[in-house]
Design an enzyme around this catalytic site. Structure first.
Site, PDB file in Angstrom:
ATOM      1  CB  ILE A 139      -0.932   0.029   1.228  1.00 18.19           C
ATOM      2  CG1 ILE A 139      -1.743  -1.265   1.314  1.00 18.19           C
ATOM      3  CG2 ILE A 139      -1.844   1.249   1.155  1.00 18.19           C
ATOM      4  CD1 ILE A 139      -2.694  -1.490   0.172  1.00 18.19           C
ATOM      5  CE  LYS A 140       2.488   4.385  -5.429  1.00 19.77           C
ATOM      6  NZ  LYS A 140       2.297   4.531  -6.898  1.00 19.77           N
TER       7      LYS A 140
END
EC number: 2.2.1.2
Length: 377
Positions: A139-140
């Site tokens: 997840i960025k």
């Protein structure tokens, strides 16, 4: 190995691809990048999704089904994107297994509109993590102060994180500290750290774009030829210098006795990832940043154009620790002529958040527009 891209991995650098869209998946283009060019990871890009959804037809059938189900534009967009991310995760899973979880990741960002909201960033992070449910998902999360708090908690919960929009050395130090602290917390709680992964995405070329423009103003505002020459010699130097100094910070943090105890328990390095490595200034070599930041335990995420350029004429050599004294001198020289490193990097992070948020909104707007064109059933 006549393909220069395939020469990166023996030197310790992993090549990730900065792009996902369904047409590339269906056409086999992404598969070819994995098989022929040595790509071992992929990052999603909302701008690419927006263009693909709006202009192409690869998503039409699924969109029509979701529209018949009465889904909102936001839900439709999320479903289209996460479907692609799941497909790419499956394609990359053999790489994830064969590299022991070092590579084979697909990255998806939370809404950049939440970059200054820790609680909502965490909510979005958990939602995507549960929705996609793949061990090779990252997840960025933006590296803002609020984002760093969110990413440390997410890592503590066992969620892989790609920390984005890092520009400064101090920002990087805080990100690395959050990662190491999260590993320590998990270990203290008796939780697994072997399968937790993170990269620190350092945005490269944008620093030169902004600093070069400031240098041009400085040159215009002085009539001293010697001073003009001195200023001009700094053009195109800041981004590479900055990244090389970050790499030294990385080596220091992850060679420390503190991290050694985590490594013995299976903790992975949080590798620096060079993002924004496409060259923005046509006066510079089109593979400048890709060539000058090659080294062990690094990742370079390239768009298709940079991959094609590098495949054609990239020169591969260990370069990340070249001219370290000069790298320090570049930042010192910028300060001497009145360019504040801290102000520039903070401005770039804020502008990056705004640009990412605009792309994210455009992605949803593109879905709405496509719905209107297709018509509701």
């Amino acid at each position: 190995m006549s393909n220069p891209l395939l020469q990166l991995r023996p030197l310790g650098q992993s090549l990730w691809y900065d792009n996902i869209d369904r047409a590339q998946i269906k056409s086999g283009q992404l598969h070819r990048l994995l098989e022929e060019d040595g790509v071992v990871g992929v990052t999603a890009n909302p701008t690419t999704f927006e263009k693909a959804i709006r202009a192409g037809h690869a998503y039409d059938e699924q969109m029509q089904q979701l529209m018949r189900e009465g889904k909102s534009a936001k839900d439709i967009c999320d479903t289209l994107v996460t479907t692609d991310v799941c497909t790419v995760a499956e394609m990359l899973y053999p790489i994830y297994e064969s590299t022991g979880g070092q590579d084979g990741y697909v990255s998806l960002e939370v809404s950049p509109e939440l970059a200054h909201d820790t609680a909502r960033t965490l909510e979005d992070t958990r939602r995507y993590w549960d929705m996609i449910a793949r061990p090779n998902l990252m997840i960025k999360i933006p590296g803002t102060p609020e984002g760093i708090a969110a990413l440390q908690q997410a890592l503590t919960e066992g969620i892989n994180v790609n920390v984005t929009l890092i520009f400064s050395l101090e920002n990087y130090r805080r990100v690395a500290e959050a990662y190491v602290s999260a590993l320590e917390i998990r270990l203290q709680r008796g939780l697994d750290i072997k399968h937790l992964a993170s990269v620190a995405s350092f945005f490269v070329s944008r620093l030169d774009v902004l600093i070069d423009s400031l240098l041009e103003e400085k040159i215009k505002n002085t009539r001293d030829p010697l001073e003009q020459h001195k200023i001009a010699t700094l053009s195109g130097k800041a981004a590479i210098a900055n990244a090389r100094l970050v790499y030294q910070e990385f080596r220091q943090v992850f060679s420390s006795a503190r991290f050694a105890s985590l490594a013995r328990a299976g903790g992975k390095l949080q590798r620096p990832l060079w993002a924004s490595t496409s060259t923005k200034n046509p006066a510079y070599r089109d593979v400048l940043y890709a060539e000058e930041l090659i080294g062990p335990n690094t990742v370079d995420t390239m768009p298709l154009e940079t991959i094609e350029h590098f495949r054609d004429h990239g020169e591969v050599h260990l370069s990340i620790e070249r001219d370290l004294a000069q790298a320090s001198n570049v930042l010192t020289s910028l300060a001497q002529i009145g360019i504040s490193y801290e102000k520039v990097t903070q401005q770039l992070q804020e502008e990056g958040i705004q640009k990412f948020a605009a792309s994210y909104c455009a992605m949803y707007k593109g879905t709405q527009d496509k719905q209107s064109v297709m018509g509701r059933p």
